[in-house]
Design a protein around this motif. Structure first.
Motif, PDB file in Angstrom:
ATOM      1  N   ILE A  35     -36.500   2.907 -44.980  1.00 38.46           N
ATOM      2  CA  ILE A  35     -37.187   1.719 -44.442  1.00 38.46           C
ATOM      3  C   ILE A  35     -36.735   1.441 -43.012  1.00 38.46           C
ATOM      4  O   ILE A  35     -37.557   1.149 -42.125  1.00 38.46           O
ATOM      5  CB  ILE A  35     -36.919   0.505 -45.356  1.00 38.46           C
ATOM      6  N   PHE A  36     -35.419   1.523 -42.770  1.00 37.55           N
ATOM      7  CA  PHE A  36     -34.907   1.346 -41.408  1.00 37.55           C
ATOM      8  C   PHE A  36     -35.559   2.357 -40.461  1.00 37.55           C
ATOM      9  O   PHE A  36     -35.943   2.030 -39.336  1.00 37.55           O
ATOM     10  CB  PHE A  36     -33.386   1.550 -41.386  1.00 37.55           C
ATOM     11  N   ASN A  37     -35.657   3.592 -40.938  1.00 33.90           N
ATOM     12  CA  ASN A  37     -36.179   4.658 -40.082  1.00 33.90           C
ATOM     13  C   ASN A  37     -37.640   4.440 -39.702  1.00 33.90           C
ATOM     14  O   ASN A  37     -38.041   4.688 -38.559  1.00 33.90           O
ATOM     15  CB  ASN A  37     -36.026   6.016 -40.779  1.00 33.90           C
ATOM     16  N   GLU A  38     -38.438   4.029 -40.663  1.00 34.71           N
ATOM     17  CA  GLU A  38     -39.848   3.780 -40.355  1.00 34.71           C
ATOM     18  C   GLU A  38     -39.978   2.719 -39.272  1.00 34.71           C
ATOM     19  O   GLU A  38     -40.821   2.824 -38.374  1.00 34.71           O
ATOM     20  CB  GLU A  38     -40.595   3.360 -41.623  1.00 34.71           C
ATOM     21  N   SER A  39     -39.145   1.695 -39.344  1.00 34.29           N
ATOM     22  CA  SER A  39     -39.162   0.639 -38.333  1.00 34.29           C
ATOM     23  C   SER A  39     -38.694   1.164 -36.983  1.00 34.29           C
ATOM     24  O   SER A  39     -39.325   0.904 -35.951  1.00 34.29           O
ATOM     25  CB  SER A  39     -38.268  -0.523 -38.781  1.00 34.29           C
ATOM     26  N   LEU A  40     -37.587   1.921 -36.980  1.00 35.82           N
ATOM     27  CA  LEU A  40     -37.042   2.433 -35.725  1.00 35.82           C
ATOM     28  C   LEU A  40     -38.006   3.403 -35.052  1.00 35.82           C
ATOM     29  O   LEU A  40     -38.179   3.374 -33.821  1.00 35.82           O
ATOM     30  CB  LEU A  40     -35.693   3.106 -35.977  1.00 35.82           C
ATOM     31  N   LYS A  41     -38.639   4.253 -35.837  1.00 37.99           N
ATOM     32  CA  LYS A  41     -39.604   5.187 -35.260  1.00 37.99           C
ATOM     33  C   LYS A  41     -40.765   4.446 -34.608  1.00 37.99           C
ATOM     34  O   LYS A  41     -41.258   4.843 -33.554  1.00 37.99           O
ATOM     35  CB  LYS A  41     -40.125   6.141 -36.346  1.00 37.99           C
ATOM     36  N   GLN A  42     -41.183   3.361 -35.210  1.00 42.35           N
ATOM     37  CA  GLN A  42     -42.309   2.594 -34.677  1.00 42.35           C
ATOM     38  C   GLN A  42     -41.938   1.891 -33.377  1.00 42.35           C
ATOM     39  O   GLN A  42     -42.674   1.964 -32.400  1.00 42.35           O
ATOM     40  CB  GLN A  42     -42.794   1.580 -35.707  1.00 42.35           C
ATOM     41  N   VAL A  43     -40.790   1.228 -33.347  1.00 45.80           N
ATOM     42  CA  VAL A  43     -40.427   0.452 -32.150  1.00 45.80           C
ATOM     43  C   VAL A  43     -39.980   1.355 -31.001  1.00 45.80           C
ATOM     44  O   VAL A  43     -39.993   0.933 -29.842  1.00 45.80           O
ATOM     45  CB  VAL A  43     -39.334  -0.594 -32.458  1.00 45.80           C
ATOM     46  N   SER A  44     -39.582   2.593 -31.302  1.00 47.96           N
ATOM     47  CA  SER A  44     -39.137   3.514 -30.241  1.00 47.96           C
ATOM     48  C   SER A  44     -40.137   4.630 -29.990  1.00 47.96           C
ATOM     49  O   SER A  44     -39.843   5.554 -29.234  1.00 47.96           O
ATOM     50  CB  SER A  44     -37.785   4.133 -30.609  1.00 47.96           C
ATOM     51  N   ASP A  45     -41.328   4.535 -30.614  1.00 49.19           N
ATOM     52  CA  ASP A  45     -42.333   5.597 -30.518  1.00 49.19           C
ATOM     53  C   ASP A  45     -41.732   6.935 -30.941  1.00 49.19           C
ATOM     54  O   ASP A  45     -41.988   7.969 -30.339  1.00 49.19           O
ATOM     55  CB  ASP A  45     -42.900   5.682 -29.099  1.00 49.19           C
ATOM     56  N   GLN A  46     -40.899   6.891 -31.969  1.00 44.34           N
ATOM     57  CA  GLN A  46     -40.226   8.054 -32.577  1.00 44.34           C
ATOM     58  C   GLN A  46     -39.270   8.752 -31.621  1.00 44.34           C
ATOM     59  O   GLN A  46     -38.814   9.863 -31.868  1.00 44.34           O
ATOM     60  CB  GLN A  46     -41.226   9.075 -33.142  1.00 44.34           C
TER      61      GLN A  46
END
Length: 647
Positions: free
Chosen positions: A351-362
């Motif tokens: 869940i953390f990763n999905e959020s981080l990928k979204q806010v940092s454009d992966q």
């Protein structure tokens, strides 16, 4: 008619599955594994299944050959029971091309035996991009597909799961000097974690020593954030030591930590993250920032786990994972999670990763690394930091400058003159001279010139500018590499281009002589000089301005153009260079201006047996292979006997 077998499989839940092996004794292990996967979503894919047969004589046999049949194992019959062992995922974190980090799993039950060639194919599918013009770097070393005839495997490079790989242009080498590193430990310090807390303290000296050995001039600061849970007093639930270079201060802080608290399953992860981003003084944008999060339990909130939770609605203080991941992205922090109980924490990290990928454009991704045993902590930390440092350096060197293009030739009067030194035009070398070793003298002749403020064209590797040679009063073309970084502005990189021109000219002269009397076509190579500017580090390639339309005959990635009338001859020139060089190199990327039966070539490339040996466009043996994949011998090849010499 084949009689099916019923194979009993003791699954991961402890239940006995009854799997129908429809082909009976002839059922392969691969088919059986695929049937097990279909039986329940919880079962892993075939490459992560290990089937073990406990023979009547009490010996265990691993059924690892996927193509073997059930009948090939003594004692294994209809009704036998197998034990299913689930293997850990073997993943790489791969960055490059699109600026994003990709998690790539090796689809093999014996991943260390996986071929590098198969890894390249796997990455091409992941990135949806042909990687023929690129190399795969592990830290500072490229992964070779073949080494002196041997097909290379992952184990030949000591690769481990969770390692970072980087896709870069061919020829790039990485040397990291004077890196500044901020390393923060975010550690769950509840009752079960004492041995891991001690392991962090014990590994610091070794980690710092190894990093200094790996990276010359390494400057590193350490911080530690301790978090517990809501059953502890508010004033001491979360504590920290800010970034410091003092190992003794760090030791003193960690030595006083006693693992305590945590009456339910989850812990105050959000409180720890908030302290990490709200109280620590992270360095500026030039500092490589690494956070190693060590935990055996998830955060509060039933969406993150299936444990007993006193706060199933989430963090009592209202802190959300989206808020924390925005902080990670804003501070450009390399987030590593050292897992101890992956079955418990995986959902939270997902869940953390999905959020981080979204806010940092992966651009950022939480990377997981094992620390199940306290003694694994030092290795986990060292690998995390080293991968982060190499990744940051590769990213920095691969950035392109923004490019504005102006096709108009400028008014030269208001443009300031530039002074520098240039290489002198070299005489044509014979084949014997080339075999003796080609030495190109550095720039030593004075030159004054002017360069347009904006390029008029952009190539794959270079920006192309209008130029004026004031010393010799003639219009010229100036080129420079369009990527930033020391790696792309070294004199050695530009001098390789001069060698390519000299070698191409030599082979072209030899080839043209053999063409006669069948053809009156003359082929010449536009001469190239290297100019190093006075008072700065800027370097240019200088060549005469060609009048006419540039025709593309082939490129360095296997493309062949059949439209220009000289194309048949040009493809033969590439083929000839390979045969005449003893199959050690191939001249390609042939393009130029055709005028009155004279073709003047510019910007050729050479594929050699060593990728990058002749610059960034040298794709090595793979480049040669791609040429012959599309090359069809025409009239000229057949007349010169080249069609008898193919790979």
């Amino acid at each position: 008619m084949t009689t099916s077998w019923t194979i009993k499989v003791k699954g991961i839940t402890g239940e006995i599955l009854k799997v129908q092996a429809v082909h009976g004794a002839d059922t392969t292990i691969l088919v059986l594994k695929e049937q097990i996967k279909e039986h329940h979503d919880m079962h892993p894919p075939a490459h992560r299944q290990r089937l073990v047969f406990h023979k009547p004589d009490s010996t265990d046999v691993k059924l690892e050959d996927l193509n073997s049949k059930l009948s090939s194992y003594d004692g294994l019959t209809d009704g036998s029971t197998l034990v299913l062992v689930v293997l850990n995922r073997f993943v790489f974190y791969v960055s490059g091309l699109d600026g994003k980090i990709h998690e790539v799993e090796i689809p093999s039950s014996t991943p260390k035996d996986y071929l590098v060639a198969d890894l390249c194919t796997l990455l091409e599918k992941e990135f949806k991009h042909n990687l023929s013009k690129y190399q795969i770097l592990f830290r500072k070393e490229p992964l070779e597909i073949i080494r002196h005839g041997k097909e290379m495997r992952l184990k030949d490079f000591s690769l481990k799961s969770s390692d970072n790989l980087h896709i870069t242009e061919l020829g790039i080498t990485i040397t990291v000097v004077n890196p500044q590193i901020d390393l923060c430990f975010l550690v769950d310090c509840t009752g079960s974690m004492q041995s891991h807390i001690d392991a962090v303290n014990n590994c610091i000296k070794v980690v710092q020593h190894d990093l200094v050995q790996e990276f010359q001039g390494c400057d590193i600061r350490f911080a530690f954030v301790r978090y517990t849970d809501y059953d502890q007093p508010h004033s001491s639930r979360t504590t920290y030591i800010d970034f410091t270079k003092s190992q003794s201060d760090f030791y003193s802080f960690v030595d006083e930590i006693i693992a305590e608290g945590g009456k339910d399953g989850p812990e105050d992860v959000m409180g720890g993250l908030q302290t990490t981003f709200g109280h620590l003084t992270w360095g500026d944008e030039d500092v490589i920032k690494v956070m190693v999060h060590v935990a055996d339990a998830p955060c509060h909130g039933s969406q993150y786990h299936s444990l007993n939770d006193d706060y199933p609605d989430g963090d009592p203080a209202g802190i959300t994972h989206d808020q924390m991941m925005e902080k990670v992205a804003m501070n450009d922090i390399q987030y590593w999670f050292s897992f101890i109980e992956p079955d418990i924490t995986d959902k939270m990290i997902q869940i953390f990763n999905e959020s981080l990928k979204q806010v940092s454009d992966q651009r950022l991704l939480i990377r997981q690394i094992t620390a199940k045993k306290p003694e694994e902590m030092g290795e986990a930390v060292k690998r995390s930091v080293m991968n982060s440092v190499y990744g940051a350096e590769i990213t920095r060197r691969s950035k392109m400058k923004p490019c504005k293009v102006d096709t108009n030739c400028p008014d030269w009067d208001p443009i300031a003159e530039m002074k520098g030194k240039r290489t002198t035009s070299l005489p044509i070398k014979s084949m014997e001279d080339l075999q003796g070793g080609l030495v190109v003298e550095p720039p030593a002749t004075d030159i004054c010139f002017k360069c347009a403020p904006y390029p008029f064209a952009e190539g794959e590797e270079c920006l192309v500018y209008h130029g004026y040679d004031v010393t010799r009063t003639k219009k010229v073309v100036l080129k420079k590499y369009k990527r930033e970084g020391e790696e792309f502005n070294k004199l050695d990189c530009y001098m390789k281009e001069t060698k390519v021109r000299i070698i191409t000219n030599t082979y072209t002269q030899s080839f043209t002589k053999k063409l006669k009397p069948q053809s009156s076509l003359q082929i010449v190579v536009n001469p190239l000089e290297i100019v190093r500017c006075e008072g700065s580090q800027q370097i240019y390639m200088l060549e005469p301005f060609l009048i006419g339309n540039i025709e593309k005959f082939n490129n360095n990635a296997g493309m062949v153009s059949c439209k220009p009338k000289e194309s048949d001859t040009m493809q033969a020139l590439s083929h000839y260079s390979w045969v005449s060089s003893g199959k050690s190199m191939l001249i390609c990327d042939l393009q130029g201006v055709s005028l009155h039966s004279v073709v003047t070539l510019t910007d050729p490339a050479i594929h050699s047996m060593t990728p990058g040996g002749y610059g960034f466009t040298d794709h090595g043996p793979n480049g040669i292979k791609r040429f012959f994949k599309t090359h069809k011998c025409g009239v000229t090849c057949k007349q010169m006997g080249l069609s008898d010499h193919l790979p």
